[in-house]
Design a protein around this motif. Structure first.
Motif, PDB file in Angstrom:
ATOM      1  N   HIS A  66       0.743  -0.985   0.149  1.00  0.00           N
ATOM      2  CA  HIS A  66       0.013   0.257  -0.181  1.00  0.00           C
ATOM      3  C   HIS A  66       1.250   0.989   0.429  1.00  0.00           C
ATOM      4  O   HIS A  66       2.034   1.441   0.965  1.00  0.00           O
ATOM      5  N   PRO A  67       0.495   2.466  -0.959  1.00  0.00           N
ATOM      6  CA  PRO A  67       1.200   3.247  -0.960  1.00  0.00           C
ATOM      7  C   PRO A  67       1.227   4.614   0.469  1.00  0.00           C
ATOM      8  O   PRO A  67       2.375   5.153   0.770  1.00  0.00           O
ATOM      9  N   GLU A  68       0.280   4.126   1.262  1.00  0.00           N
ATOM     10  CA  GLU A  68       0.321   5.321   2.499  1.00  0.00           C
ATOM     11  C   GLU A  68       0.852   4.122   3.579  1.00  0.00           C
ATOM     12  O   GLU A  68       0.599   4.876   4.442  1.00  0.00           O
ATOM     13  N   ARG A  69       1.075   2.876   3.796  1.00  0.00           N
ATOM     14  CA  ARG A  69       1.837   2.180   4.342  1.00  0.00           C
ATOM     15  C   ARG A  69       2.180   2.377   5.647  1.00  0.00           C
ATOM     16  O   ARG A  69       1.480   1.907   6.281  1.00  0.00           O
ATOM     17  N   ASP A  70       2.965   2.906   5.256  1.00  0.00           N
ATOM     18  CA  ASP A  70       4.038   3.607   7.136  1.00  0.00           C
ATOM     19  C   ASP A  70       3.338   4.738   7.736  1.00  0.00           C
ATOM     20  O   ASP A  70       2.599   4.525   8.928  1.00  0.00           O
ATOM     21  N   ASP A  71       2.120   5.490   6.945  1.00  0.00           N
ATOM     22  CA  ASP A  71       1.080   6.692   7.251  1.00  0.00           C
ATOM     23  C   ASP A  71       0.126   5.749   8.435  1.00  0.00           C
ATOM     24  O   ASP A  71      -0.395   6.081   9.356  1.00  0.00           O
ATOM     25  N   LEU A  72      -0.725   4.480   7.776  1.00  0.00           N
ATOM     26  CA  LEU A  72      -1.677   3.688   8.088  1.00  0.00           C
ATOM     27  C   LEU A  72      -0.978   3.513   9.263  1.00  0.00           C
ATOM     28  O   LEU A  72      -2.575   2.973  10.358  1.00  0.00           O
ATOM     29  N   ILE A  73      -0.107   2.414   9.415  1.00  0.00           N
ATOM     30  CA  ILE A  73       0.361   1.808  10.037  1.00  0.00           C
ATOM     31  C   ILE A  73       0.228   2.954  11.576  1.00  0.00           C
ATOM     32  O   ILE A  73       0.226   2.596  12.505  1.00  0.00           O
ATOM     33  N   GLU A  74       1.293   4.077  11.337  1.00  0.00           N
ATOM     34  CA  GLU A  74       0.977   5.117  12.412  1.00  0.00           C
ATOM     35  C   GLU A  74      -0.884   5.598  13.471  1.00  0.00           C
ATOM     36  O   GLU A  74      -0.691   5.606  14.098  1.00  0.00           O
ATOM     37  N   ALA A  75      -1.566   5.850  12.015  1.00  0.00           N
ATOM     38  CA  ALA A  75      -2.485   5.769  12.949  1.00  0.00           C
ATOM     39  C   ALA A  75      -3.481   4.596  13.534  1.00  0.00           C
ATOM     40  O   ALA A  75      -3.898   4.778  14.245  1.00  0.00           O
ATOM     41  N   ALA A  76      -2.961   3.368  13.156  1.00  0.00           N
ATOM     42  CA  ALA A  76      -3.294   2.527  13.273  1.00  0.00           C
ATOM     43  C   ALA A  76      -2.840   1.924  15.134  1.00  0.00           C
ATOM     44  O   ALA A  76      -3.706   1.991  16.058  1.00  0.00           O
ATOM     45  N   GLN A  77      -1.491   2.497  15.039  1.00  0.00           N
ATOM     46  CA  GLN A  77      -1.268   1.922  16.082  1.00  0.00           C
ATOM     47  C   GLN A  77      -1.336   3.109  16.974  1.00  0.00           C
ATOM     48  O   GLN A  77      -1.965   3.455  19.088  1.00  0.00           O
ATOM     49  N   ASP A  78      -1.978   4.826  16.830  1.00  0.00           N
ATOM     50  CA  ASP A  78      -2.516   5.491  17.731  1.00  0.00           C
ATOM     51  C   ASP A  78      -3.971   5.272  17.815  1.00  0.00           C
ATOM     52  O   ASP A  78      -4.059   5.567  19.703  1.00  0.00           O
ATOM     53  N   ALA A  79      -5.117   4.719  17.074  1.00  0.00           N
ATOM     54  CA  ALA A  79      -5.868   4.154  17.772  1.00  0.00           C
ATOM     55  C   ALA A  79      -6.097   3.584  18.508  1.00  0.00           C
ATOM     56  O   ALA A  79      -6.421   3.223  20.030  1.00  0.00           O
ATOM     57  N   ARG A  80      -4.845   2.818  18.269  1.00  0.00           N
ATOM     58  CA  ARG A  80      -4.623   1.603  19.798  1.00  0.00           C
ATOM     59  C   ARG A  80      -4.074   2.263  20.779  1.00  0.00           C
ATOM     60  O   ARG A  80      -5.044   1.635  21.698  1.00  0.00           O
ATOM     61  N   GLU A  81      -3.804   3.163  21.094  1.00  0.00           N
ATOM     62  CA  GLU A  81      -3.517   3.760  22.279  1.00  0.00           C
ATOM     63  C   GLU A  81      -4.497   4.626  22.756  1.00  0.00           C
ATOM     64  O   GLU A  81      -4.624   4.117  23.501  1.00  0.00           O
ATOM     65  N   GLU A  82      -5.570   5.271  21.510  1.00  0.00           N
ATOM     66  CA  GLU A  82      -6.658   6.049  21.756  1.00  0.00           C
ATOM     67  C   GLU A  82      -7.943   4.956  22.767  1.00  0.00           C
ATOM     68  O   GLU A  82      -8.091   5.251  24.064  1.00  0.00           O
ATOM     69  N   LEU A  83      -7.794   3.819  22.366  1.00  0.00           N
ATOM     70  CA  LEU A  83      -8.673   2.239  22.536  1.00  0.00           C
ATOM     71  C   LEU A  83      -8.370   1.744  23.542  1.00  0.00           C
ATOM     72  O   LEU A  83      -8.833   1.875  25.131  1.00  0.00           O
ATOM     73  N   ALA A  84      -7.211   2.328  23.944  1.00  0.00           N
ATOM     74  CA  ALA A  84      -6.414   1.493  25.604  1.00  0.00           C
ATOM     75  C   ALA A  84      -6.299   2.764  26.609  1.00  0.00           C
ATOM     76  O   ALA A  84      -5.571   1.920  27.919  1.00  0.00           O
TER      77      ALA A  84
END
Length: 124
Positions: A66-84
């Motif tokens: 995916h061309p935005e792979r790194d940004d999406l991974i960072e956003a998903a990690q931020d979402a995990r932190e928000e959920l926690a």
């Protein structure tokens, strides 16, 4: 007379979202679910379970091109932190989920997981 089913064949413009496929110029696929945020047993997903889905997404993104792979991974990690967090901000999570679904429509495996995550977040 027996008919043969060759599955789905799409040419020209196409759009895939979850398990919906549209084909043709300006094609748009949409999936509408009932029981948003629920697992296969009809039970609403917990923040931990949604975090686990996000971990799956991160793993799949790392293996994708995916061309935005790194940004999406960072956003998903931020979402995990928000959920926690003690009091997750649902609005922030919903914005993430919508952006995620919009970012992966041509990556079928990611799109299906993205829709599942979005529906789970809306069910919080």
């Amino acid at each position: 007379m027996q008919q043969k089913n060759n599955g789905i064949s799409a040419s020209g413009g196409s759009n895939v979202v979850g398990n919906a496929v549209a084909s043709g110029k300006g094609a748009r696929a949409e999936v509408h679910y009932t029981g948003a945020g629920q697992d296969d047993d009809g039970r609403q997903r917990s923040p931990q379970e949604i975090g686990d889905l996000l971990a799956q997404l991160i793993d799949r993104l790392q293996q994708s091109d995916h061309p935005e792979r790194d940004d999406l991974i960072e956003a998903a990690q931020d979402a995990r932190e928000e959920l926690a967090s003690e009091t997750p901000r649902r609005g922030k999570l919903k914005l993430f989920a919508r952006a995620l679904v919009d970012a992966v429509p041509r990556f079928t495996a990611l799109a299906s997981l993205a829709v599942t995550i979005e529906q789970a977040i809306h069910g919080l």
